[in-house]
Design a protein around this motif. Structure first.
Motif, PDB file in Angstrom:
ATOM      1  N   ALA A  49     -20.200   7.687  24.732  1.00 32.24           N
ATOM      2  CA  ALA A  49     -18.805   8.044  24.990  1.00 32.24           C
ATOM      3  C   ALA A  49     -18.496   8.043  26.485  1.00 32.24           C
ATOM      4  CB  ALA A  49     -18.494   9.420  24.399  1.00 32.24           C
ATOM      5  N   GLY A  58     -19.725   2.200  24.787  1.00 35.41           N
ATOM      6  CA  GLY A  58     -18.886   2.781  23.737  1.00 35.41           C
ATOM      7  C   GLY A  58     -18.639   1.857  22.566  1.00 35.41           C
ATOM      8  N   TRP A  59     -17.402   1.380  22.449  1.00 32.36           N
ATOM      9  CA  TRP A  59     -17.030   0.486  21.352  1.00 32.36           C
ATOM     10  C   TRP A  59     -17.337  -0.964  21.684  1.00 32.36           C
ATOM     11  CZ3 TRP A  59     -16.812   3.032  17.194  1.00 32.36           C
ATOM     12  CH2 TRP A  59     -16.219   4.283  17.118  1.00 32.36           C
ATOM     13  N   ARG A  65     -22.615   6.264  19.576  1.00 32.70           N
ATOM     14  CA  ARG A  65     -21.973   5.495  20.641  1.00 32.70           C
ATOM     15  C   ARG A  65     -22.048   6.278  21.940  1.00 32.70           C
ATOM     16  NH1 ARG A  65     -20.129   0.303  18.959  1.00 32.70           N
ATOM     17  NH2 ARG A  65     -19.972   0.480  16.714  1.00 32.70           N
ATOM     18  N   PHE A 103     -15.700   5.682  27.965  1.00 29.44           N
ATOM     19  CA  PHE A 103     -15.666   4.549  27.044  1.00 29.44           C
ATOM     20  C   PHE A 103     -14.706   4.747  25.883  1.00 29.44           C
ATOM     21  CE2 PHE A 103     -19.763   4.002  29.223  1.00 29.44           C
ATOM     22  CZ  PHE A 103     -19.437   2.816  29.867  1.00 29.44           C
ATOM     23  N   TYR A 142     -12.380  -0.090  30.598  1.00 29.72           N
ATOM     24  CA  TYR A 142     -12.682   1.335  30.591  1.00 29.72           C
ATOM     25  C   TYR A 142     -12.427   1.969  31.960  1.00 29.72           C
ATOM     26  CZ  TYR A 142     -14.953  -0.020  26.277  1.00 29.72           C
ATOM     27  OH  TYR A 142     -15.206  -0.519  25.028  1.00 29.72           O
ATOM     28  N   VAL A 157     -14.322   6.510  23.411  1.00 25.58           N
ATOM     29  CA  VAL A 157     -14.798   6.738  22.043  1.00 25.58           C
ATOM     30  C   VAL A 157     -14.039   7.889  21.393  1.00 25.58           C
ATOM     31  CG1 VAL A 157     -16.802   7.466  20.678  1.00 25.58           C
ATOM     32  CG2 VAL A 157     -17.074   5.755  22.474  1.00 25.58           C
TER      33      VAL A 157
END
Length: 175
Positions: free
Chosen positions: A44, A135-136, A42, A160, A141, A162
């Protein structure tokens, strides 16, 4: 500078009140690779580096009318993501980028994963947008501004989240 979902560049975003001169700034991605799950990674954070000088202080990147003193603990002003993507773009290029991306956001950024990014350039002005996975995925964010010892902007960082709930690594035993 604007941090946003590239699908939302249609007048719904405003630039940060702290500005930098237009220019070419490299965008670095911090990528987390998860142990025990090969291939799971991911983004981050994403960072356009404005200066090579070290960052000595951090502050939230704010839009017009935003006051961090009005926020409660653990709250932040952030940019909304609805397509699983984030981007950085010069505020002066928003109109051009909106036209370019209006019908092709998904096609332009199809296949981005993990630590990959894509650039979109406006042929008329040369302005560039850099997009990347967020990220997710969907959510809100924060973006931070890193400042040098002299107070100049060294970078912007889109976080993000993470690693928000990550446990710190155990301290190594000293022998």
């Amino acid at each position: 500078m604007v941090a946003a979902d590239p699908g939302w560049l249609d007048g719904r975003v405003e630039p940060f009140t702290a500005t930098v001169a237009p220019g070419e700034y490299p965008v670095d991605l911090a990528v987390v690779r998860f142990a025990g799950d090969p291939g799971h990674e991911r983004v981050a954070a994403a960072r356009p580096a404005v200066s090579a000088e070290p960052v000595v202080s951090w502050e939230p990147a704010l839009g017009p009318g935003q006051d961090p003193l009005l926020l409660g603990d653990g709250r932040f002003y952030g940019f909304s993501v609805d397509a699983g993507l984030g981007c950085f773009v010069d505020a002066d290029a928003l109109g051009a980028m909106e036209g370019i991306l209006r019908e092709s956001v998904k096609d332009t950024f199809a296949g981005l994963s993990g630590g990959s990014a894509a650039q979109v350039a406006d042929p008329a002005s040369g302005a560039t947008l850099v997009g990347f996975p967020s990220g997710w995925g969907d959510g809100s964010y924060p973006t931070w501004i890193g400042r040098t010892a002299g107070g100049a902007i060294a970078c912007f960082v889109a976080d993000f989240l993470v690693l928000r709930d990550a446990e710190p690594a155990p301290a190594a035993a000293v022998q």
